[in-house]
Motif scaffolding. Structure first.
Motif, PDB file in Angstrom:
ATOM      1  N   PRO A   6     -36.029  17.172-147.525  1.00 10.17           N
ATOM      2  CA  PRO A   6     -36.737  15.895-147.362  1.00 10.17           C
ATOM      3  C   PRO A   6     -35.827  14.737-146.971  1.00 10.17           C
ATOM      4  N   SER A   7     -34.582  14.755-147.432  1.00  8.71           N
ATOM      5  CA  SER A   7     -33.670  13.645-147.124  1.00  8.71           C
ATOM      6  C   SER A   7     -33.275  13.608-145.645  1.00  8.71           C
ATOM      7  N   ASP A   8     -33.512  14.725-144.929  1.00  8.62           N
ATOM      8  CA  ASP A   8     -33.210  14.761-143.494  1.00  8.62           C
ATOM      9  C   ASP A   8     -34.317  14.124-142.655  1.00  8.62           C
ATOM     10  N   LEU A   9     -35.513  13.991-143.220  1.00 10.33           N
ATOM     11  CA  LEU A   9     -36.671  13.530-142.455  1.00 10.33           C
ATOM     12  C   LEU A   9     -36.626  12.022-142.198  1.00 10.33           C
ATOM     13  N   THR A  10     -37.079  11.637-141.004  1.00  8.70           N
ATOM     14  CA  THR A  10     -37.330  10.218-140.725  1.00  8.70           C
ATOM     15  C   THR A  10     -38.847  10.030-140.670  1.00  8.70           C
ATOM     16  N   ILE A  11     -39.336   9.040-141.389  1.00  6.63           N
ATOM     17  CA  ILE A  11     -40.775   8.830-141.517  1.00  6.63           C
ATOM     18  C   ILE A  11     -41.158   7.416-141.117  1.00  6.63           C
ATOM     19  N   LEU A  12     -42.253   7.318-140.372  1.00  6.82           N
ATOM     20  CA  LEU A  12     -42.869   6.029-140.084  1.00  6.82           C
ATOM     21  C   LEU A  12     -44.157   5.939-140.890  1.00  6.82           C
ATOM     22  N   LEU A  13     -44.245   4.947-141.752  1.00  2.00           N
ATOM     23  CA  LEU A  13     -45.455   4.694-142.539  1.00  2.00           C
ATOM     24  C   LEU A  13     -46.226   3.555-141.886  1.00  2.00           C
ATOM     25  N   PRO A  54     -40.008   9.179-134.920  1.00  2.00           N
ATOM     26  CA  PRO A  54     -39.749   9.750-136.247  1.00  2.00           C
ATOM     27  C   PRO A  54     -40.095  11.246-136.265  1.00  2.00           C
ATOM     28  N   ASP A  55     -39.728  11.921-137.351  1.00  2.00           N
ATOM     29  CA  ASP A  55     -40.147  13.315-137.540  1.00  2.00           C
ATOM     30  C   ASP A  55     -41.605  13.384-137.983  1.00  2.00           C
ATOM     31  N   LEU A  56     -42.020  12.370-138.732  1.00  2.00           N
ATOM     32  CA  LEU A  56     -43.365  12.371-139.326  1.00  2.00           C
ATOM     33  C   LEU A  56     -43.929  10.961-139.336  1.00  2.00           C
ATOM     34  N   ILE A  57     -45.206  10.852-138.982  1.00  2.00           N
ATOM     35  CA  ILE A  57     -45.944   9.599-139.127  1.00  2.00           C
ATOM     36  C   ILE A  57     -46.954   9.780-140.250  1.00  2.00           C
ATOM     37  N   ALA A  58     -46.921   8.890-141.227  1.00  2.00           N
ATOM     38  CA  ALA A  58     -47.927   8.860-142.282  1.00  2.00           C
ATOM     39  C   ALA A  58     -48.755   7.605-142.053  1.00  2.00           C
ATOM     40  N   SER A  59     -50.046   7.787-141.776  1.00  2.00           N
ATOM     41  CA  SER A  59     -50.847   6.652-141.314  1.00  2.00           C
ATOM     42  C   SER A  59     -52.131   6.489-142.106  1.00  2.00           C
ATOM     43  N   ALA A  60     -52.463   5.224-142.394  1.00  2.00           N
ATOM     44  CA  ALA A  60     -53.786   4.894-142.917  1.00  2.00           C
ATOM     45  C   ALA A  60     -54.805   5.077-141.790  1.00  2.00           C
ATOM     46  N   MET A  61     -56.085   4.925-142.104  1.00  2.00           N
ATOM     47  CA  MET A  61     -57.136   5.185-141.120  1.00  2.00           C
ATOM     48  C   MET A  61     -57.419   3.983-140.212  1.00  2.00           C
ATOM     49  N   TYR A  62     -57.520   2.765-140.803  1.00  2.00           N
ATOM     50  CA  TYR A  62     -57.991   1.604-140.037  1.00  2.00           C
ATOM     51  C   TYR A  62     -56.983   0.464-140.029  1.00  2.00           C
ATOM     52  N   PHE A  63     -56.907  -0.228-138.873  1.00  2.00           N
ATOM     53  CA  PHE A  63     -56.019  -1.376-138.705  1.00  2.00           C
ATOM     54  C   PHE A  63     -56.768  -2.499-137.996  1.00  2.00           C
ATOM     55  N   GLU A  64     -56.182  -3.674-137.984  1.00  2.00           N
ATOM     56  CA  GLU A  64     -56.819  -4.813-137.324  1.00  2.00           C
ATOM     57  C   GLU A  64     -56.951  -4.592-135.819  1.00  2.00           C
ATOM     58  N   ILE A  84     -44.288  15.122-132.647  1.00  2.00           N
ATOM     59  CA  ILE A  84     -44.173  14.378-133.912  1.00  2.00           C
ATOM     60  C   ILE A  84     -45.291  14.817-134.860  1.00  2.00           C
ATOM     61  N   ALA A  85     -44.906  15.143-136.088  1.00  2.00           N
ATOM     62  CA  ALA A  85     -45.903  15.528-137.092  1.00  2.00           C
ATOM     63  C   ALA A  85     -46.677  14.284-137.548  1.00  2.00           C
ATOM     64  N   PHE A  86     -47.971  14.484-137.844  1.00  2.00           N
ATOM     65  CA  PHE A  86     -48.836  13.346-138.188  1.00  2.00           C
ATOM     66  C   PHE A  86     -49.610  13.668-139.462  1.00  2.00           C
ATOM     67  N   MET A  87     -49.566  12.751-140.415  1.00  2.00           N
ATOM     68  CA  MET A  87     -50.263  12.899-141.687  1.00  2.00           C
ATOM     69  C   MET A  87     -51.206  11.708-141.874  1.00  2.00           C
TER      70      MET A  87
END
Length: 265
Positions: A6-13, A54-64, A84-87
């Motif tokens: 996990p410490s190798d991963l780069t994540i965009l929240l 990033p390696d992974l994007i973790a995203s909410a559903m709705y934005f402005e 890119i992996a997407f969550m």
């Protein structure tokens, strides 16, 4: 194989709420992840992704300024970003809202609020996706296994093919629907069929019935990929000759276990 942690991963929240961002960053840090970028809308997210994918994007559903589905489609439609992996992190449980994400090859659907177990599982799935882990089989040379992959979603096919390739299954023939699969089965021999359930005209259940009752390859193991969850529905599918069922998202370690069962029985 280099083992990814996990410490190798780069994540965009990507999360519009300041409070939620802080909470989720804290949970990611508890999983050993410290390379975390954040964005509160699509414009910010896309700028970060284009600059440092990033390696992974973790995203909410709705934005402005749009939705997570628009962000996912932007990524999947770009050749340089498609891997890119997407969550998805969401409190929306409606099947209709989540179906497009399941069909697009997300690595996980995380409920809000999610547990450490939910998050850990999603992180592990991401690591599996980034780490080729070839199967070793007693009765087959994994590189020679001929797979027919059937799904009307190109994005879903891309994701499933990536998982199969990582497991060492390199001979993958694609079909965009059940009818195309039937045509291909008339010309080529296969060791495994991986098919979606929901497809226009000839669905996965009807394709399986054709394989069992009319094809010259009635013995082929069939792995059905479905986003349906009704027990009655799943029981009906199994009665039609499906050997194993797998839910979407298509998770590498679960798929690996199923393939061992199908190919080494």
């Amino acid at each position: 194989m280099t083992h990814i942690t996990p410490s190798d991963l780069t994540i965009l929240l990507v999360e519009p709420s300041d409070t939620q961002r802080k909470i989720i960053v804290g949970k990611l840090e508890k999983e050993g992840i410290d390379k975390i970028s954040t964005a509160k809308n699509l414009v910010e997210a896309i700028a970060i992704i284009e600059r440092h994918p990033p390696d992974l994007i973790a995203s909410a559903m709705y934005f402005e300024d749009g939705t997570a589905l628009e962000l996912l489609q932007h990524i999947k439609n770009s050749e340089s970003l498609a891997e890119i992996a997407f969550m998805l992190v969401t409190s929306d449980y409606k099947k209709s809202s989540l179906e497009d994400f399941k069909q697009s090859g997300v690595v996980a659907l995380l409920p809000k609020p999610f547990t450490a177990e939910h998050l850990g599982s999603a992180i592990n799935t991401t690591i599996d996706l980034l780490s080729p882990d070839e199967m070793e089989l007693d009765y087959f040379d994994v590189h020679e296994i001929r797979v027919l992959l059937v799904d009307d979603s190109k994005l879903a096919r891309n994701h499933i093919k990536r998982v199969l390739n990582n497991l060492g299954l390199l001979k993958v023939t694609e079909a965009a629907d059940g009818q195309e699969a039937i045509n291909i089965l008339g010309d080529e021999m296969f060791d495994l069929v991986v098919t979606d359930y929901n497809m226009p005209e000839i669905n996965g259940r009807e394709l399986t019935q054709y394989i069992r009752e009319q094809s010259q390859q009635s013995h082929i193991p069939v792995l059905m990929v479905t986003s349906e969850s009704s027990e009655t529905h799943l029981a009906n599918i199994e009665q039609d000759g499906v050997n194993a069922l797998c839910d979407k998202p298509f998770e590498p370690q679960f798929v690996k276990k199923l393939l061992f069962q199908l190919l080494e029985h």
